[in-house]
Design a protein around this motif. Structure first.
Motif, PDB file in Angstrom:
ATOM      1  N   PHE A 183       0.841  -1.196   0.000  1.00 34.99           N
ATOM      2  CA  PHE A 183       0.000   0.000   0.000  1.00 34.99           C
ATOM      3  C   PHE A 183       0.871   1.238   0.000  1.00 34.99           C
ATOM      4  CE2 PHE A 183       0.661  -0.564   4.567  1.00 34.99           C
ATOM      5  CZ  PHE A 183       0.841   0.733   5.020  1.00 34.99           C
ATOM      6  N   LEU A 184       0.279   2.337  -0.425  1.00 35.34           N
ATOM      7  CA  LEU A 184       0.995   3.604  -0.511  1.00 35.34           C
ATOM      8  C   LEU A 184       0.936   4.288   0.842  1.00 35.34           C
ATOM      9  CD1 LEU A 184       2.416   5.351  -2.704  1.00 35.34           C
ATOM     10  CD2 LEU A 184       0.250   6.563  -2.962  1.00 35.34           C
ATOM     11  N   ARG A 185       2.097   4.462   1.480  1.00 33.35           N
ATOM     12  CA  ARG A 185       2.119   5.126   2.787  1.00 33.35           C
ATOM     13  C   ARG A 185       1.830   6.617   2.656  1.00 33.35           C
ATOM     14  NH1 ARG A 185       7.257   3.049   6.354  1.00 33.35           N
ATOM     15  NH2 ARG A 185       7.063   0.795   6.027  1.00 33.35           N
ATOM     16  N   ASN A 186       2.467   7.266   1.695  1.00 26.84           N
ATOM     17  CA  ASN A 186       2.239   8.698   1.490  1.00 26.84           C
ATOM     18  C   ASN A 186       2.751   9.080   0.114  1.00 26.84           C
ATOM     19  OD1 ASN A 186       5.177   9.552   1.799  1.00 26.84           O
ATOM     20  ND2 ASN A 186       4.797   8.667   3.831  1.00 26.84           N
ATOM     21  N   ALA A 187       2.276  10.212  -0.379  1.00 26.72           N
ATOM     22  CA  ALA A 187       2.709  10.717  -1.675  1.00 26.72           C
ATOM     23  C   ALA A 187       2.393  12.198  -1.769  1.00 26.72           C
ATOM     24  CB  ALA A 187       2.025   9.967  -2.819  1.00 26.72           C
ATOM     25  N   THR A 188       3.255  12.941  -2.447  1.00 23.63           N
ATOM     26  CA  THR A 188       3.036  14.355  -2.719  1.00 23.63           C
ATOM     27  C   THR A 188       3.324  14.599  -4.190  1.00 23.63           C
ATOM     28  OG1 THR A 188       3.681  15.008  -0.475  1.00 23.63           O
ATOM     29  CG2 THR A 188       3.697  16.720  -2.162  1.00 23.63           C
ATOM     30  N   THR A 189       2.349  15.173  -4.890  1.00 25.82           N
ATOM     31  CA  THR A 189       2.478  15.453  -6.310  1.00 25.82           C
ATOM     32  C   THR A 189       2.295  16.937  -6.569  1.00 25.82           C
ATOM     33  OG1 THR A 189       1.670  13.266  -6.965  1.00 25.82           O
ATOM     34  CG2 THR A 189       1.502  15.010  -8.610  1.00 25.82           C
ATOM     35  N   ALA A 190       3.133  17.502  -7.426  1.00 25.15           N
ATOM     36  CA  ALA A 190       3.024  18.898  -7.832  1.00 25.15           C
ATOM     37  C   ALA A 190       2.970  18.963  -9.353  1.00 25.15           C
ATOM     38  CB  ALA A 190       4.201  19.719  -7.319  1.00 25.15           C
ATOM     39  N   ILE A 191       2.033  19.774  -9.863  1.00 31.03           N
ATOM     40  CA  ILE A 191       1.878  19.988 -11.299  1.00 31.03           C
ATOM     41  C   ILE A 191       1.877  21.487 -11.540  1.00 31.03           C
ATOM     42  CG2 ILE A 191       0.361  19.682 -13.301  1.00 31.03           C
ATOM     43  CD1 ILE A 191      -0.796  17.225 -11.867  1.00 31.03           C
ATOM     44  N   GLN A 192       2.688  21.946 -12.480  1.00 28.66           N
ATOM     45  CA  GLN A 192       2.718  23.372 -12.743  1.00 28.66           C
ATOM     46  C   GLN A 192       2.952  23.627 -14.225  1.00 28.66           C
ATOM     47  OE1 GLN A 192       5.846  25.028 -10.340  1.00 28.66           O
ATOM     48  NE2 GLN A 192       7.474  23.984 -11.422  1.00 28.66           N
ATOM     49  N   GLY A 193       2.500  24.792 -14.685  1.00 28.06           N
ATOM     50  CA  GLY A 193       2.685  25.144 -16.082  1.00 28.06           C
ATOM     51  C   GLY A 193       2.049  26.480 -16.399  1.00 28.06           C
ATOM     52  N   GLU A 194       2.270  26.936 -17.623  1.00 32.45           N
ATOM     53  CA  GLU A 194       1.649  28.155 -18.137  1.00 32.45           C
ATOM     54  C   GLU A 194       0.781  27.752 -19.315  1.00 32.45           C
ATOM     55  OE1 GLU A 194       2.928  32.443 -20.085  1.00 32.45           O
ATOM     56  OE2 GLU A 194       4.120  31.582 -18.447  1.00 32.45           O
ATOM     57  N   PHE A 195      -0.463  28.254 -19.344  1.00 27.62           N
ATOM     58  CA  PHE A 195      -1.454  27.752 -20.280  1.00 27.62           C
ATOM     59  C   PHE A 195      -2.164  28.883 -21.012  1.00 27.62           C
ATOM     60  CE2 PHE A 195      -1.089  25.047 -16.563  1.00 27.62           C
ATOM     61  CZ  PHE A 195      -0.866  23.800 -17.112  1.00 27.62           C
ATOM     62  N   GLU A 196      -2.630  28.543 -22.215  1.00 26.17           N
ATOM     63  CA  GLU A 196      -3.625  29.382 -22.863  1.00 26.17           C
ATOM     64  C   GLU A 196      -4.966  29.067 -22.212  1.00 26.17           C
ATOM     65  OE1 GLU A 196      -3.650  28.678 -27.025  1.00 26.17           O
ATOM     66  OE2 GLU A 196      -1.584  29.370 -27.334  1.00 26.17           O
ATOM     67  N   VAL A 197      -5.746  30.102 -21.944  1.00 20.13           N
ATOM     68  CA  VAL A 197      -7.019  29.897 -21.265  1.00 20.13           C
ATOM     69  C   VAL A 197      -8.136  30.602 -22.026  1.00 20.13           C
ATOM     70  CG1 VAL A 197      -6.601  31.870 -19.727  1.00 20.13           C
ATOM     71  CG2 VAL A 197      -8.269  30.131 -19.070  1.00 20.13           C
ATOM     72  N   ARG A 198      -9.253  29.909 -22.148  1.00 17.63           N
ATOM     73  CA  ARG A 198     -10.467  30.479 -22.750  1.00 17.63           C
ATOM     74  C   ARG A 198     -11.545  30.506 -21.677  1.00 17.63           C
ATOM     75  NH1 ARG A 198     -11.027  30.787 -28.174  1.00 17.63           N
ATOM     76  NH2 ARG A 198     -13.234  30.172 -28.112  1.00 17.63           N
ATOM     77  N   VAL A 199     -12.084  31.693 -21.436  1.00 22.06           N
ATOM     78  CA  VAL A 199     -13.052  31.891 -20.367  1.00 22.06           C
ATOM     79  C   VAL A 199     -14.401  32.283 -20.969  1.00 22.06           C
ATOM     80  CG1 VAL A 199     -13.638  33.232 -18.317  1.00 22.06           C
ATOM     81  CG2 VAL A 199     -11.269  32.576 -18.740  1.00 22.06           C
ATOM     82  N   THR A 200     -15.441  31.602 -20.496  1.00 19.58           N
ATOM     83  CA  THR A 200     -16.812  31.936 -20.880  1.00 19.58           C
ATOM     84  C   THR A 200     -17.474  32.622 -19.701  1.00 19.58           C
ATOM     85  OG1 THR A 200     -16.916  29.985 -22.313  1.00 19.58           O
ATOM     86  CG2 THR A 200     -19.003  31.043 -21.737  1.00 19.58           C
ATOM     87  N   PRO A 201     -17.569  33.978 -19.725  1.00 18.86           N
ATOM     88  CA  PRO A 201     -18.187  34.690 -18.594  1.00 18.86           C
ATOM     89  C   PRO A 201     -19.647  34.300 -18.433  1.00 18.86           C
ATOM     90  CG  PRO A 201     -16.932  36.188 -19.986  1.00 18.86           C
ATOM     91  CD  PRO A 201     -17.050  34.894 -20.738  1.00 18.86           C
ATOM     92  N   GLU A 202     -20.076  34.148 -17.185  1.00 22.94           N
ATOM     93  CA  GLU A 202     -21.444  33.719 -16.927  1.00 22.94           C
ATOM     94  C   GLU A 202     -22.464  34.817 -17.215  1.00 22.94           C
ATOM     95  OE1 GLU A 202     -21.407  32.446 -12.908  1.00 22.94           O
ATOM     96  OE2 GLU A 202     -20.384  30.544 -13.342  1.00 22.94           O
ATOM     97  N   GLU A 203     -22.067  36.064 -17.109  1.00 17.77           N
ATOM     98  CA  GLU A 203     -23.030  37.160 -17.249  1.00 17.77           C
ATOM     99  C   GLU A 203     -22.750  38.001 -18.485  1.00 17.77           C
ATOM    100  OE1 GLU A 203     -22.928  39.364 -13.653  1.00 17.77           O
ATOM    101  OE2 GLU A 203     -23.654  37.704 -12.406  1.00 17.77           O
TER     102      GLU A 203
END
Length: 257
Positions: free
Chosen positions: A214-234
């Motif tokens: 079994f897995l006693r413990n784990a720490t994962t980190a994910i990072q990056g720079e992305f293009e983002v498309r936002v759909t405003p709700e209003e």
């Protein structure tokens, strides 16, 4: 110790699934900053703590069918909406090296009634283990399934066996993982629904119990720079575009065997 028929200088790293219920704590935290055309810039963070309960319901063959409940216990938001808030349940089949073989149901809805995008969001906290015995210092890279979308669950990282040892809890192996890959991720920003597209770097440090699998413990980190498309709700009209920098960390601890 899980040596089986291995050579004397190798060890088989596998997960085992005793028919029991296991509880542990998981903490997911994110920090992001963004610049979006027409909406300006911003930044924010969140932290969500979960009580995760995993029940092994079937162990017919390699791996197991497990039922998972994720209950948020503490949520902190600082300008960035978190994915927590609701209790989630799902049942999936997991292989002995940690791979998801099949998602069976999510929140009581059978997998056949769900779209592929929803099923792709369900993964396992277990980092992928090698399919063959390895020596201390060896590395391995799990294969990505053909046609698999570039999601958080599909980021491929090279694994490395850093240490073998024994402590009062038994034999253990320390593992590290590191890799880069494409990523498409759906999330929410204060300005509306957002789709991130780009590349991410991921690292994981984990400790595997060799005696019990079994897995006693784990720490994962994910990072990056992305293009983002936002759909405003209003706001009507086409989505707005911009850039977003993200760091996501997931920590697993306090495992009860």
């Amino acid at each position: 110790m899980l040596l089986g028929a291995c050579r004397p200088d190798t060890v088989a790293l596998v997960y085992r699934f005793p028919q029991q219920t296991t509880s542990f704590e998981m903490t997911a935290s994110a920090r992001a900053s963004w610049e979006i055309q027409g909406l300006g810039s911003g930044s924010g963070a969140y932290t969500v703590k979960f009580l995760v309960t995993e029940e092994v319901v079937e162990t017919d063959g390699p791996g197991a069918v497990i039922a998972v409940t994720m209950e948020p216990t503490e949520i902190t938001e600082e300008g960035l909406p978190s994915p927590g808030g609701d209790i989630r349940t799902f049942t999936l089949q997991v292989g002995e090296v940690g791979e998801v073989l099949q998602v069976l149901e999510i929140d009581g809805i059978q997998a056949g009634d769900l779209d592929p995008e929803t099923l792709a969001l369900i993964g396992t906290y277990r980092p992928p283990l090698p399919r063959a015995p390895v020596r201390l210092g060896d590395s391995w890279q799990p294969a990505r399934a053909a046609g698999e979308e570039p999601s958080l669950q599909s980021l491929v990282a090279t694994g490395h066996l850093d240490e073998l040892g024994r402590d009062p809890d038994g034999a253990y192996g320390r593992l590290t993982f590191e890799g880069d890959g494409p990523l498409i991720w759906q999330t929410r920003l204060p300005q509306g629904a957002a789709t991130l597209t780009g590349a991410a770097h991921t690292t994981t440090a984990a400790m595997l119990d060799l005696d019990s699998g079994f897995l006693r413990n784990a720490t994962t980190a994910i990072q990056g720079e992305f293009e983002v498309r936002v759909t405003p709700e209003e706001r009507a009209g086409s989505p707005l575009s911009g850039t977003l920098r993200l760091r996501l960390e997931v920590e697993l601890g306090n495992v009860e065997s």
